[in-house]
Design a protein around this motif. Structure first.
Motif, short mmCIF file in Angstrom:
data_model
loop_
_atom_site.label_atom_id
_atom_site.label_comp_id
_atom_site.label_asym_id
_atom_site.label_seq_id
_atom_site.Cartn_x
_atom_site.Cartn_y
_atom_site.Cartn_z
N ILE A 107 8.75 -4.15 -11.10
CA ILE A 107 8.67 -2.81 -10.49
C ILE A 107 8.72 -2.97 -8.97
CG2 ILE A 107 7.23 -0.76 -10.18
CD1 ILE A 107 6.06 -1.32 -12.99
N GLU A 108 9.58 -2.20 -8.35
CA GLU A 108 9.72 -2.27 -6.89
C GLU A 108 8.39 -1.94 -6.22
OE1 GLU A 108 12.42 -0.39 -3.29
OE2 GLU A 108 13.07 -0.14 -5.37
N GLY A 109 8.00 -2.80 -5.29
CA GLY A 109 6.74 -2.62 -4.56
C GLY A 109 5.63 -3.52 -5.05
N VAL A 110 5.79 -4.14 -6.23
CA VAL A 110 4.76 -5.04 -6.77
C VAL A 110 4.86 -6.38 -6.05
CG1 VAL A 110 4.00 -6.33 -8.81
CG2 VAL A 110 4.63 -3.92 -9.02
N PRO A 170 0.81 -1.23 0.00
CA PRO A 170 0.00 0.00 0.00
C PRO A 170 0.84 1.28 0.00
CG PRO A 170 -0.99 -1.59 1.46
CD PRO A 170 0.34 -2.18 1.01
N GLN A 171 1.95 1.27 0.71
CA GLN A 171 2.79 2.47 0.76
C GLN A 171 3.52 2.72 -0.56
OE1 GLN A 171 3.18 -0.27 2.61
NE2 GLN A 171 5.34 -0.84 2.76
N ALA A 172 3.54 1.73 -1.45
CA ALA A 172 4.22 1.86 -2.75
C ALA A 172 3.25 2.14 -3.90
CB ALA A 172 5.02 0.59 -3.04
N ALA A 229 2.47 3.12 -9.57
CA ALA A 229 1.70 3.81 -10.62
C ALA A 229 2.64 4.61 -11.52
CB ALA A 229 0.64 4.71 -10.00
N GLN A 230 3.64 5.25 -10.95
CA GLN A 230 4.62 5.99 -11.75
C GLN A 230 5.47 5.03 -12.59
OE1 GLN A 230 5.07 9.35 -12.22
NE2 GLN A 230 3.08 9.40 -11.20
N GLY A 231 5.83 3.89 -12.01
CA GLY A 231 6.60 2.89 -12.74
C GLY A 231 5.84 2.32 -13.93
N LEU A 232 4.53 2.23 -13.80
CA LEU A 232 3.71 1.72 -14.90
C LEU A 232 3.71 2.65 -16.11
CD1 LEU A 232 0.78 0.27 -12.81
CD2 LEU A 232 2.28 -1.04 -14.34
N LEU A 233 4.04 3.91 -15.89
CA LEU A 233 4.15 4.85 -17.01
C LEU A 233 5.29 4.47 -17.95
CD1 LEU A 233 3.64 8.26 -15.13
CD2 LEU A 233 1.97 7.02 -16.54
N GLN A 234 6.24 3.68 -17.45
CA GLN A 234 7.38 3.26 -18.27
C GLN A 234 7.08 2.01 -19.10
OE1 GLN A 234 9.98 5.39 -18.27
NE2 GLN A 234 8.64 6.53 -16.88
N VAL A 235 5.93 1.40 -18.88
CA VAL A 235 5.54 0.19 -19.62
C VAL A 235 4.71 0.63 -20.82
CG1 VAL A 235 4.31 -2.01 -19.51
CG2 VAL A 235 5.55 -1.17 -17.49
N ASP A 236 5.21 0.34 -22.02
CA ASP A 236 4.51 0.75 -23.25
C ASP A 236 3.09 0.20 -23.27
OD1 ASP A 236 6.70 2.12 -24.24
OD2 ASP A 236 7.43 0.40 -25.41
N ASP A 237 2.16 1.05 -23.67
CA ASP A 237 0.76 0.68 -23.85
C ASP A 237 0.09 0.13 -22.59
OD1 ASP A 237 0.71 1.43 -26.61
OD2 ASP A 237 1.76 -0.43 -27.09
N PRO A 294 -6.65 2.17 -2.09
CA PRO A 294 -5.63 2.43 -1.07
C PRO A 294 -5.07 1.17 -0.40
CG PRO A 294 -7.69 3.57 -0.52
CD PRO A 294 -7.90 2.85 -1.81
N ASP A 295 -5.78 0.05 -0.51
CA ASP A 295 -5.27 -1.20 0.06
C ASP A 295 -4.12 -1.78 -0.76
OD1 ASP A 295 -7.05 -1.10 2.14
OD2 ASP A 295 -8.45 -2.55 1.27
#
Length: 95
Positions: free
Chosen positions: A65-68, A16-18, A23-31, A39-40
């Motif tokens: 991705i760190e936190g997944v 949850p804290q990540a 979400a920011q890391g997912l911006l680096q994944v094409d498409d 929040p959970d």
């Protein structure tokens, strides 16, 4: 099928804290698109790619991705791009 579009939906479970960091890391994944968060520590994500292998490569990228914690594939659909580019008609029903 040649020249396909594969669309997949995922639930990405994270610490949850990540949540924002992932979400920011997912911006680096094409498409990849994030459609919702909880929040959970859950994100609803869709992916697009030319074949199932490309989708699975993106899932593997998300898992790194760190936190997944886990990535769950919920649904995958393949469609010929030819059919996706056709105009949709409206059925005429008698009154």
């Amino acid at each position: 099928m040649a020249d396909e579009l594969h669309i997949a939906s995922l639930v990405v479970h994270v610490h949850p804290q990540a949540l924002n960091q992932v979400a920011q890391g997912l911006l680096q994944v094409d498409d990849a698109q994030v459609h919702g968060t909880h929040p959970d520590g859950k994100l609803v994500v869709t992916l697009e790619g030319p074949n199932a292998g490309a989708i699975m490569d993106k899932v593997a990228q998300i898992q790194q991705i760190e936190g997944v914690l886990n990535v769950s594939l919920v649904y995958q659909h393949a469609e010929s791009r030819h059919f996706l580019n056709q105009e949709v008609g409206h059925d005429q029903h008698p009154a």
